[in-house]
Design an enzyme around this catalytic site. Sequence first.
Site, short mmCIF file in Angstrom:
data_model
loop_
_atom_site.label_atom_id
_atom_site.label_comp_id
_atom_site.label_asym_id
_atom_site.label_seq_id
_atom_site.Cartn_x
_atom_site.Cartn_y
_atom_site.Cartn_z
N GLY A 13 46.98 16.03 27.57
CA GLY A 13 46.72 17.46 27.77
C GLY A 13 46.98 17.98 29.18
N ASN A 15 49.74 19.29 30.30
CA ASN A 15 50.45 20.58 30.20
C ASN A 15 49.51 21.69 29.76
OD1 ASN A 15 53.50 20.42 30.76
ND2 ASN A 15 53.09 18.54 29.60
N ARG A 66 49.09 14.82 6.21
CA ARG A 66 49.70 15.54 7.33
C ARG A 66 49.94 17.02 7.01
NH1 ARG A 66 56.02 15.24 8.77
NH2 ARG A 66 55.97 16.25 6.74
N ARG A 92 53.79 15.17 16.39
CA ARG A 92 54.30 15.07 15.03
C ARG A 92 55.30 16.18 14.74
NH1 ARG A 92 49.95 11.99 12.27
NH2 ARG A 92 48.78 11.46 14.13
N LEU A 94 56.43 19.21 12.66
CA LEU A 94 55.66 20.20 11.91
C LEU A 94 56.29 20.41 10.53
CD1 LEU A 94 54.99 22.55 14.90
CD2 LEU A 94 53.24 21.38 13.57
N HIS A 112 59.65 19.16 26.32
CA HIS A 112 60.23 17.83 26.13
C HIS A 112 60.62 17.26 27.49
CE1 HIS A 112 62.26 14.63 23.94
NE2 HIS A 112 63.23 14.73 24.83
N GLY A 149 62.02 22.43 10.66
CA GLY A 149 62.98 21.38 10.37
C GLY A 149 63.76 20.86 11.57
N ASP A 152 63.31 18.84 18.85
CA ASP A 152 63.93 18.94 20.18
C ASP A 152 65.22 19.77 20.15
OD1 ASP A 152 61.84 17.38 21.07
OD2 ASP A 152 62.95 15.52 20.85
N GLU A 181 57.20 19.48 34.63
CA GLU A 181 56.79 20.05 33.33
C GLU A 181 55.70 21.11 33.54
OE1 GLU A 181 55.92 17.53 30.00
OE2 GLU A 181 57.17 15.93 30.78
#
Length: 199
Positions: A13, A15, A66, A92, A94, A112, A149, A152, A181
């Site tokens: 955490g 960021n 999930r 994960r 989404l 990222h 879908g 990155d 970041e």
Amino acid sequence: MTLRVGVCVSGRGSNLQAILDACHDGRLDARVVYVGSSRKSAPALDRAKAAGVPAEAFPPAANGGRDAAQQLMARRLVAADVELVVLAGYDRILADPFWDVLGGRVPVINIHPSLLPAFGGLNRLKVHDAVLAAGVAETGCTVHRAHRGMLDEGEILVQRRVPVLPGDDPETLEARVLGEEHEAIVDAVALFARRSVRV
Ligand code: GRF
């Protein structure tokens, strides 16, 4: 109008903390109104609570898998009336139910730890190894829009560069990238807070 931000996390955490700090000291005209985690043990949840932000975990095993867990998290984000969702170390992919609940109304951004499109599709533990193995002279971080879908991928909003130095190992490189970041994520949220990005 102060931008209402929801943040999705899974771990440390830092960021999230950068965003909370920037909101607190007035660098960002934004407020984190909700934090959702994929893991109960995420230290990010404690950071949220310390800042007085409602925070909940949605471990898949305790939430019907999930997809159902992410659907519930999306419902909470919508109920909190967020105008922006930040994936800040959310670990994960989404699934469709998450996107269905948001219904395309709320932009989602992700951070990222590489200069995308280079070294995309790798998790944060692997990406710095891959950068070192490739022998490139610089790396960095990217904040980009996230879409159904995609991993990155999506429009790049902010990138910051860092040099790869002789003697770097994955840990020293990660620390250098992470420092950037924290600037990049605040700059990206600021684009939305200033309403500079049209959705
Ligand atoms: C960061 O390196 C981010 O780029 C990646 O996961 C890491 C999260 O770190 N997606 P933290 O939880 O924000 O400290």
